[in-house]
Design an enzyme around this catalytic site. Structure first.
Site, PDB file in Angstrom:
ATOM      1  N   TYR A 102     106.073 -28.012  14.786  1.00 28.35           N
ATOM      2  CA  TYR A 102     105.107 -29.118  14.666  1.00 28.35           C
ATOM      3  C   TYR A 102     103.760 -28.749  15.308  1.00 28.35           C
ATOM      4  O   TYR A 102     102.770 -29.438  15.095  1.00 28.35           O
ATOM      5  CB  TYR A 102     105.658 -30.409  15.280  1.00 28.35           C
ATOM      6  CG  TYR A 102     106.958 -30.904  14.663  1.00 28.35           C
ATOM      7  CD1 TYR A 102     107.392 -30.441  13.421  1.00 28.35           C
ATOM      8  CD2 TYR A 102     107.749 -31.842  15.323  1.00 28.35           C
ATOM      9  CE1 TYR A 102     108.586 -30.875  12.870  1.00 28.35           C
ATOM     10  CE2 TYR A 102     108.948 -32.290  14.768  1.00 28.35           C
ATOM     11  CZ  TYR A 102     109.366 -31.800  13.548  1.00 28.35           C
ATOM     12  OH  TYR A 102     110.553 -32.241  13.002  1.00 28.35           O
ATOM     13  N   ASP A 125     111.566 -36.852  19.699  1.00 28.17           N
ATOM     14  CA  ASP A 125     112.027 -35.763  18.831  1.00 28.17           C
ATOM     15  C   ASP A 125     110.877 -34.790  18.576  1.00 28.17           C
ATOM     16  O   ASP A 125     109.838 -35.185  18.042  1.00 28.17           O
ATOM     17  CB  ASP A 125     112.532 -36.321  17.496  1.00 28.17           C
ATOM     18  CG  ASP A 125     113.079 -35.207  16.622  1.00 28.17           C
ATOM     19  OD1 ASP A 125     114.248 -34.835  16.833  1.00 28.17           O
ATOM     20  OD2 ASP A 125     112.338 -34.686  15.761  1.00 28.17           O
ATOM     21  N   LYS A 132     113.572 -28.065  18.280  1.00 31.26           N
ATOM     22  CA  LYS A 132     114.232 -27.305  17.211  1.00 31.26           C
ATOM     23  C   LYS A 132     113.748 -25.860  17.161  1.00 31.26           C
ATOM     24  O   LYS A 132     112.561 -25.584  17.343  1.00 31.26           O
ATOM     25  CB  LYS A 132     113.976 -27.968  15.851  1.00 31.26           C
ATOM     26  CG  LYS A 132     114.252 -29.465  15.877  1.00 31.26           C
ATOM     27  CD  LYS A 132     114.102 -30.145  14.534  1.00 31.26           C
ATOM     28  CE  LYS A 132     114.095 -31.654  14.737  1.00 31.26           C
ATOM     29  NZ  LYS A 132     112.753 -32.194  15.063  1.00 31.26           N
ATOM     30  N   HIS A 137     116.623 -25.622  13.037  1.00 34.76           N
ATOM     31  CA  HIS A 137     115.797 -26.524  12.223  1.00 34.76           C
ATOM     32  C   HIS A 137     116.219 -26.538  10.747  1.00 34.76           C
ATOM     33  O   HIS A 137     116.213 -27.575  10.095  1.00 34.76           O
ATOM     34  CB  HIS A 137     114.320 -26.124  12.360  1.00 34.76           C
ATOM     35  CG  HIS A 137     113.358 -27.237  12.140  1.00 34.76           C
ATOM     36  ND1 HIS A 137     112.188 -27.378  12.854  1.00 34.76           N
ATOM     37  CD2 HIS A 137     113.390 -28.284  11.286  1.00 34.76           C
ATOM     38  CE1 HIS A 137     111.548 -28.454  12.432  1.00 34.76           C
ATOM     39  NE2 HIS A 137     112.249 -29.019  11.486  1.00 34.76           N
TER      40      HIS A 137
END
Ligand code: A2P
Length: 316
Positions: free
Chosen positions: A48, A43, A77, A110
């Protein structure tokens, strides 16, 4: 390994590796090690800040013959600052370039919150685009076009309440996934049941209580999920660990679950949780732990003159 079956019969392993908070410099080795252990679901997300390193690890693992691309399930996302329809495909293309992939298995919106294109996180209300300026349905239609172009096999959402899911009810491709915070202190039974009833799979994020969450999300007196006495008792009974109990609980509930670790021993421990079977009395005891407590409460999206309120985000 338990799998979730999508509408076209594609199957996603219920247990995946989370990469939120996995720093560049360590996430690549974590992904390699996870693949060696047997994880086949990773994931990711653009925000990130580590997708390029994840991508290199995927390429190296595939190149070394450790795994085949078609045996992996890769989710990513769309960040909040790319909700305007013309920004969706370029954002997905950047993620694909970083991950060194031609196509994602699953691409999620997201948050149901839009930011101006040059903003990663808001400092004040001027950072946002309202739902009038960036309607969720317009962003969703742009995601549908990405599926039609073969850039993502499946699309879904993250952090969506039932109220927000309803806005996508008449879409030509209905969302296939809602990734939300879920653990015994935030069980969200109504939302999980609603998703199930409307054919939307659910993925549990922060399943271990995200102890390493950023300081802005930490408040005095926050519970430490892994130290919940009831969870420790159940773990002892099964000669398992608290983390394994939390992961097994999520899988037995029929959700996918994405515990994050960058530590080889804990990666293995978490993977082995898929073999743990909780009994009725364990499940009943865990059912009693719900506190409607969010580690990720989305306050950053609803404070400082934001056009969005808490009620716009969460029903519960
Ligand atoms: P680490 O990466 O050093 O293993 P969440 O998935 O809820 O976001 O939680 C991630 C946090 O839980 C990280 O701090 C991670 O640390 C830690 N963690 C992951 N697996 C375990 C485990 N089996 N036991 C204890 N802590 C764990």
């Amino acid at each position: 390994m338990t799998e979730l079956t999508f509408r076209n019969q594609d199957r996603m392993p219920a247990l995946g590796l989370g990469t939120w908070k996995s720093d560049p410099g360590e996430v690549g080795e974590a992904v390699r090690e996870a693949i060696r252990i047997g994880y086949r679901h990773i994931d990711c997300a653009a925000i990130y800040g580590n997708e390029a390193e994840v991508g290199q690890a995927l390429r190296d693992a595939i190149g070394a013959g450790e795994v085949r691309r078609d045996h992996l399930w890769i989710t990513s996302k769309l960040w909040n600052n790319a909700h305007l329809p013309e920004h969706v495909e370029p954002a997905l293309q950047r993620t694909l370039d970083d991950l060194q992939l031609d196509c994602l298995d699953l691409y999620l919106m997201h948050w149901p919150i839009a930011l101006k294109p040059d903003v990663a996180f808001p400092e004040d209300g001027s950072a946002f685009l309202s739902w009038d300026e960036a309607p969720l349905t317009a962003t969703w239609e742009a995601l549908e076009r990405c599926v039609q172009k073969g850039l993502a096999r499946h699309i879904g959402v993250s952090n969506f309440s039932r109220t927000n899911l309803v806005k996508l009810e008449n879409a030509s491709i209905r969302p296939e996934m809602n990734q939300i915070e879920l653990h015994p202190l935030l069980q969200q039974n109504d939302l999980v049941a609603d998703c199930r009833a409307t054919g939307i799979h659910v993925t549990a994020y922060s399943p271990l209580g995200s102890r390493d969450r950023p300081p802005r999300l930490v408040r005095e007196g926050d519970p430490v999920l892994l130290e919940t006495p009831r969870i420790i008792e159940i773990a002892r009974k099964h000669e398992a660990t608290p983390a394994q109990v939390l992961i097994a609980w999520a899988i037995q509930r029929g959700t996918a679950v994405i515990p994050k670790s960058v530590n080889p021993r804990r990666l293995r421990e978490n993977f082995d949780a898929a073999r743990l079977e909780l009994d009725r009395s364990d499940l009943d005891a865990i059912a009693g732990l719900d506190k409607h407590f969010r580690f990720v409460d989305g306050e950053v999206w609803t404070s400082n003159d934001s056009p969005y309120s808490r009620a716009d985000l969460w029903d519960e």
